[in-house]
Write a protein that holds these residues in place. Structure first.
Motif, PDB file in Angstrom:
ATOM      1  N   GLU A  82      39.370  55.826  36.804  1.00  0.00           N
ATOM      2  CA  GLU A  82      38.166  56.626  36.575  1.00  0.00           C
ATOM      3  C   GLU A  82      38.222  57.310  35.218  1.00  0.00           C
ATOM      4  N   ILE A  83      39.406  57.789  34.843  1.00  0.00           N
ATOM      5  CA  ILE A  83      39.581  58.410  33.528  1.00  0.00           C
ATOM      6  C   ILE A  83      39.257  57.416  32.415  1.00  0.00           C
ATOM      7  N   LEU A  84      39.771  56.202  32.567  1.00  0.00           N
ATOM      8  CA  LEU A  84      39.549  55.182  31.537  1.00  0.00           C
ATOM      9  C   LEU A  84      38.071  54.849  31.403  1.00  0.00           C
ATOM     10  N   ARG A  85      37.350  54.811  32.525  1.00  0.00           N
ATOM     11  CA  ARG A  85      35.903  54.554  32.464  1.00  0.00           C
ATOM     12  C   ARG A  85      35.192  55.667  31.696  1.00  0.00           C
ATOM     13  N   MET A  86      35.607  56.912  31.931  1.00  0.00           N
ATOM     14  CA  MET A  86      35.016  58.042  31.205  1.00  0.00           C
ATOM     15  C   MET A  86      35.322  57.957  29.711  1.00  0.00           C
ATOM     16  N   VAL A  87      36.567  57.602  29.389  1.00  0.00           N
ATOM     17  CA  VAL A  87      36.983  57.489  27.985  1.00  0.00           C
ATOM     18  C   VAL A  87      36.179  56.404  27.276  1.00  0.00           C
ATOM     19  N   ILE A  88      35.967  55.289  27.949  1.00  0.00           N
ATOM     20  CA  ILE A  88      35.204  54.176  27.359  1.00  0.00           C
ATOM     21  C   ILE A  88      33.783  54.617  27.028  1.00  0.00           C
ATOM     22  N   ARG A  89      33.182  55.409  27.914  1.00  0.00           N
ATOM     23  CA  ARG A  89      31.801  55.851  27.688  1.00  0.00           C
ATOM     24  C   ARG A  89      31.688  56.790  26.487  1.00  0.00           C
ATOM     25  N   THR A  90      32.775  57.468  26.134  1.00  0.00           N
ATOM     26  CA  THR A  90      32.718  58.414  25.014  1.00  0.00           C
ATOM     27  C   THR A  90      32.978  57.760  23.659  1.00  0.00           C
TER      28      THR A  90
END
Length: 197
Positions: A82-90
């Motif tokens: 989930e963290i990686l998905r958030m990082v990708i969006r930023t």
């Protein structure tokens, strides 16, 4: 010769000023429209990763933001996928975002985080090593915070180096133009004085 060159340049500009302004304006409009397309954005993002110093700032800045976000989110107890998905969006750079998306796919297949990162040549080796050590020792949260601080300092250092390099280069460029114009104006005067003498 310098005088003839200067006269030729000024003559060409004054004779074709409308065409030149139209061409420059048209090139700017086409460039802006192209950069608004998906292909144009990809082109610009790839270009940013190929220019010396600019590429360093782009990659290290992205890694610093990623590490800072991961450290904070790990403290909050959010799972790594989930963290990686958030990082990708930023991420604003599409090339970096695509690399992280490939890492995410490998992560979801059970390959961990450091192993997929190691297969992406875009990311610094230090990032891979720090993540690997964090996974093995269970200290990923603290390691990412340390990494974020390191790369934030690196970005500041490279930005300072870039600004320090631009100033003398700009001074030399302007000095060269002024020197060329001065030589072009003064040389005929000396030639005329020598002829009269």
């Amino acid at each position: 010769l310098p005088t003839r060159v200067l006269m030729a340049i000024t003559g060409f500009i004054t004779s074709n000023v409308i065409a030149l302004l139209g061409g420059i304006g048209g090139a700017i409009v086409v460039g802006v429209l192209f950069m608004r397309t998906e292909a144009g954005r990809w082109f610009l993002d790839r270009l940013m990763l190929r220019i010396p110093l600019i590429s360093q700032i782009t990659i290290q800045g992205a890694v610093a933001r990623m590490a800072r976000s991961m450290s904070s989110l790990l403290k909050a107890g959010i799972p790594i996928p989930e963290i990686l998905r958030m990082v990708i969006r930023t991420q604003s750079n599409r090339v970096i975002k695509a690399g992280l998306q490939r890492v995410e796919q490998e992560l979801l297949q059970g390959h961990g985080l450091s192993e997929p990162l190691a297969t992406e040549p875009l990311f610094p080796r230090m990032l891979v090593q720090i993540v690997r050590v964090g996974e093995e020792t269970g200290s990923l949260e603290g390691n990412m915070e340390t990494l974020a601080a390191f790369y934030e300092d690196e970005v500041d250092r490279v930005v300072k180096a870039l600004t320090d390099a631009i100033q003398p280069a700009l001074t030399l460029f302007i000095g060269g133009i002024v020197g060329f114009v001065a030589i072009s104006v003064i040389m005929p005067m000396y030639t005329l004085i020598g002829t009269i003498g």
